[in-house]
Design an enzyme around this catalytic site. Structure first.
Site, PDB file in Angstrom:
ATOM      1  N   HIS A 182      27.350  64.256  46.086  1.00 22.11           N
ATOM      2  CA  HIS A 182      27.237  64.625  44.669  1.00 22.11           C
ATOM      3  C   HIS A 182      28.584  65.054  44.068  1.00 22.11           C
ATOM      4  O   HIS A 182      28.855  66.264  43.989  1.00 22.11           O
ATOM      5  CB  HIS A 182      26.264  65.807  44.521  1.00 22.11           C
ATOM      6  CG  HIS A 182      24.852  65.480  44.860  1.00 22.11           C
ATOM      7  ND1 HIS A 182      23.928  65.084  43.921  1.00 22.11           N
ATOM      8  CD2 HIS A 182      24.199  65.487  46.047  1.00 22.11           C
ATOM      9  CE1 HIS A 182      22.763  64.865  44.507  1.00 22.11           C
ATOM     10  NE2 HIS A 182      22.896  65.105  45.798  1.00 22.11           N
ATOM     11  N   GLY A 220      17.771  63.662  43.438  1.00 25.31           N
ATOM     12  CA  GLY A 220      16.414  64.170  43.227  1.00 25.31           C
ATOM     13  C   GLY A 220      15.622  63.738  44.437  1.00 25.31           C
ATOM     14  O   GLY A 220      16.145  63.694  45.542  1.00 25.31           O
ATOM     15  N   GLU A 221      14.404  63.344  44.212  1.00 26.39           N
ATOM     16  CA  GLU A 221      13.581  62.818  45.302  1.00 26.39           C
ATOM     17  C   GLU A 221      13.282  61.365  44.939  1.00 26.39           C
ATOM     18  O   GLU A 221      12.639  61.108  43.922  1.00 26.39           O
ATOM     19  CB  GLU A 221      12.309  63.672  45.415  1.00 26.39           C
ATOM     20  CG  GLU A 221      11.477  63.389  46.627  1.00 26.39           C
ATOM     21  CD  GLU A 221      12.260  63.443  47.931  1.00 26.39           C
ATOM     22  OE1 GLU A 221      12.997  64.416  48.164  1.00 26.39           O
ATOM     23  OE2 GLU A 221      12.159  62.486  48.716  1.00 26.39           O
ATOM     24  N   SER A 222      13.770  60.446  45.778  1.00 25.48           N
ATOM     25  CA  SER A 222      13.652  59.027  45.420  1.00 25.48           C
ATOM     26  C   SER A 222      12.193  58.605  45.237  1.00 25.48           C
ATOM     27  O   SER A 222      11.884  57.770  44.390  1.00 25.48           O
ATOM     28  CB  SER A 222      14.357  58.152  46.454  1.00 25.48           C
ATOM     29  OG  SER A 222      13.855  58.420  47.737  1.00 25.48           O
ATOM     30  N   GLU A 234      29.316  65.312  41.090  1.00 30.86           N
ATOM     31  CA  GLU A 234      29.080  66.094  39.865  1.00 30.86           C
ATOM     32  C   GLU A 234      28.961  67.589  40.169  1.00 30.86           C
ATOM     33  O   GLU A 234      28.987  68.408  39.258  1.00 30.86           O
ATOM     34  CB  GLU A 234      27.834  65.571  39.117  1.00 30.86           C
ATOM     35  CG  GLU A 234      26.483  65.960  39.686  1.00 30.86           C
ATOM     36  CD  GLU A 234      26.056  65.145  40.902  1.00 30.86           C
ATOM     37  OE1 GLU A 234      26.863  64.370  41.434  1.00 30.86           O
ATOM     38  OE2 GLU A 234      24.887  65.311  41.329  1.00 30.86           O
ATOM     39  N   CYS A 245      23.034  59.892  45.608  1.00 31.63           N
ATOM     40  CA  CYS A 245      22.023  60.384  46.540  1.00 31.63           C
ATOM     41  C   CYS A 245      20.697  59.623  46.414  1.00 31.63           C
ATOM     42  O   CYS A 245      20.621  58.477  46.834  1.00 31.63           O
ATOM     43  CB  CYS A 245      21.866  61.885  46.382  1.00 31.63           C
ATOM     44  SG  CYS A 245      21.190  62.647  47.864  1.00 31.63           S
ATOM     45  N   ARG A 257      17.126  56.999  54.439  1.00 36.85           N
ATOM     46  CA  ARG A 257      16.827  58.263  53.740  1.00 36.85           C
ATOM     47  C   ARG A 257      17.025  59.425  54.707  1.00 36.85           C
ATOM     48  O   ARG A 257      16.775  59.276  55.896  1.00 36.85           O
ATOM     49  CB  ARG A 257      15.358  58.302  53.316  1.00 36.85           C
ATOM     50  CG  ARG A 257      15.062  57.597  52.041  1.00 36.85           C
ATOM     51  CD  ARG A 257      13.586  57.790  51.708  1.00 36.85           C
ATOM     52  NE  ARG A 257      13.303  59.104  51.167  1.00 36.85           N
ATOM     53  CZ  ARG A 257      12.164  59.764  51.363  1.00 36.85           C
ATOM     54  NH1 ARG A 257      11.215  59.273  52.122  1.00 36.85           N
ATOM     55  NH2 ARG A 257      11.976  60.935  50.799  1.00 36.85           N
ATOM     56  N   ILE A 277      23.120  66.683  50.010  1.00 34.42           N
ATOM     57  CA  ILE A 277      21.838  67.403  49.934  1.00 34.42           C
ATOM     58  C   ILE A 277      20.726  66.457  50.401  1.00 34.42           C
ATOM     59  O   ILE A 277      20.381  65.505  49.688  1.00 34.42           O
ATOM     60  CB  ILE A 277      21.560  67.888  48.490  1.00 34.42           C
ATOM     61  CG1 ILE A 277      22.737  68.732  47.978  1.00 34.42           C
ATOM     62  CG2 ILE A 277      20.258  68.691  48.437  1.00 34.42           C
ATOM     63  CD1 ILE A 277      22.686  69.055  46.492  1.00 34.42           C
ATOM     64  N   ARG A 278      20.218  66.694  51.574  1.00 36.45           N
ATOM     65  CA  ARG A 278      19.230  65.779  52.206  1.00 36.45           C
ATOM     66  C   ARG A 278      19.633  64.326  51.916  1.00 36.45           C
ATOM     67  O   ARG A 278      18.855  63.513  51.435  1.00 36.45           O
ATOM     68  CB  ARG A 278      17.811  66.068  51.707  1.00 36.45           C
ATOM     69  CG  ARG A 278      17.201  67.303  52.343  1.00 36.45           C
ATOM     70  CD  ARG A 278      15.835  67.654  51.783  1.00 36.45           C
ATOM     71  NE  ARG A 278      15.911  68.015  50.379  1.00 36.45           N
ATOM     72  CZ  ARG A 278      15.437  67.281  49.375  1.00 36.45           C
ATOM     73  NH1 ARG A 278      14.804  66.160  49.619  1.00 36.45           N
ATOM     74  NH2 ARG A 278      15.566  67.686  48.137  1.00 36.45           N
TER      75      ARG A 278
HETATM   76  N1  GLN Z   1      16.335  62.894  50.409  1.00 31.10           N
HETATM   77  C1  GLN Z   1      16.139  62.584  49.041  1.00 31.10           C
HETATM   78  C2  GLN Z   1      15.315  61.301  48.885  1.00 31.10           C
HETATM   79  O1  GLN Z   1      14.836  60.766  49.800  1.00 31.10           O
HETATM   80  C3  GLN Z   1      17.443  62.452  48.303  1.00 31.10           C
HETATM   81  C4  GLN Z   1      18.065  63.807  48.105  1.00 31.10           C
HETATM   82  C5  GLN Z   1      18.983  63.922  46.926  1.00 31.10           C
HETATM   83  O2  GLN Z   1      19.014  63.101  45.999  1.00 31.10           O
HETATM   84  N2  GLN Z   1      19.744  64.999  46.859  1.00 31.10           N
HETATM   85  O3  GLN Z   1      15.139  60.836  47.820  1.00 31.10           O
END
Ligand code: GLN
Length: 228
Positions: free
Chosen positions: A204, A65-67, A206, A98, A128, A161-162
């Protein structure tokens, strides 16, 4: 007639349900349990509130997600301390994927302005968006370093993913589970680690059909239980 013989043990696994792949993790866990040597029953539960962090929950997944969003959610819902306490309790195992890796790390680089609180459970320095903010996502083969995970080959398909990466481990207690070997940069980036009952992957599993990481997490839970 009541069932005779040993009942399969029930294991409860929580998934932090703020953002991210709750359902995918649940499906993978359910498939993975059939690959274990022991027979277990599995209950997968949502974790969104301090009261959900019950002591008889055996494992917890912190998905991607987005930390920054996840840590804000944890702060607003007064979940940071209860989470730390739950993780530190013997017999509990945690896996962060992630953003979950960022949240579990003690030290982070490339944080959002003003800093970003983490749970501080892994002796690692995590960066990050290590692969660049622009590179939204990519897929690559990951090299598995742990013999327990390389049962069907020393590579696995990694969906990034990022994604973050581990720049450095700051304790000998941290084991590197997998690396990404980059030919262009001629380097090897740490993308999965374990410290005791805490695991983190930058990618990931999953989102792939490869169940090895979920099977490994279930094994970690069994090992953690044996220590209690
Ligand atoms: N770049 C995201 C973050 O800083 C992490 C991306 C992800 O969980 N797929 O939280």
């Amino acid at each position: 007639m009541p069932p005779t013989g040993n009942q399969p043990s029930l294991r409860k696994i929580g998934i932090l349900e703020v953002q991210g792949a709750f359902q995918e993790h649940k499906v993978a866990l359910m498939k993975a349990k059939a690959c274990l040597d022991v027979i277990i029953e599995l209950e997968v539960m949502e974790v969104r509130h301090p009261d959900h962090l019950v002591s008889d929950m055996d494992g917890l997944i912190i998905p991607g997600g987005e930390s920054t969003t996840i840590s804000l959610f944890l702060k607003r819902n007064k979940m940071e301390e209860p989470l730390r306490t739950w993780i530190q309790t013997k017999g509990h195992a945690v896996w962060g994927t992630c953003a979950g890796m960022i949240l579990l790390s003690k030290f982070t680089e490339n944080q959002k302005d003003g800093g970003q609180p983490t749970l501080g459970m892994l002796d690692t320095v995590v960066s990050r968006n290590f692969f660049g903010r622009q590179v939204h996502s990519f897929e690559a083969q990951v090299t598995i370093k742990s013999p327990s995970l390389s049962t069907s080959g020393t590579e696995c398909h990694g969906v990034f993913i990022r994604a973050p990466a581990v720049l450095k481990t700051t304790s000998s207690e941290v084991t590197v589970l997998a690396v990404l070997e980059r030919t262009e940069q001629k380097d090897s980036v740490i993308v999965a680690v374990q410290q005791g009952d805490v695991m983190a992957t930058a990618f990931h599993p999953e989102l792939t059909e490869d169940l090895r990481w979920h099977v490994y997490f279930l094994t970690m839970i069994e090992n953690a239980k044996m220590q209690t």
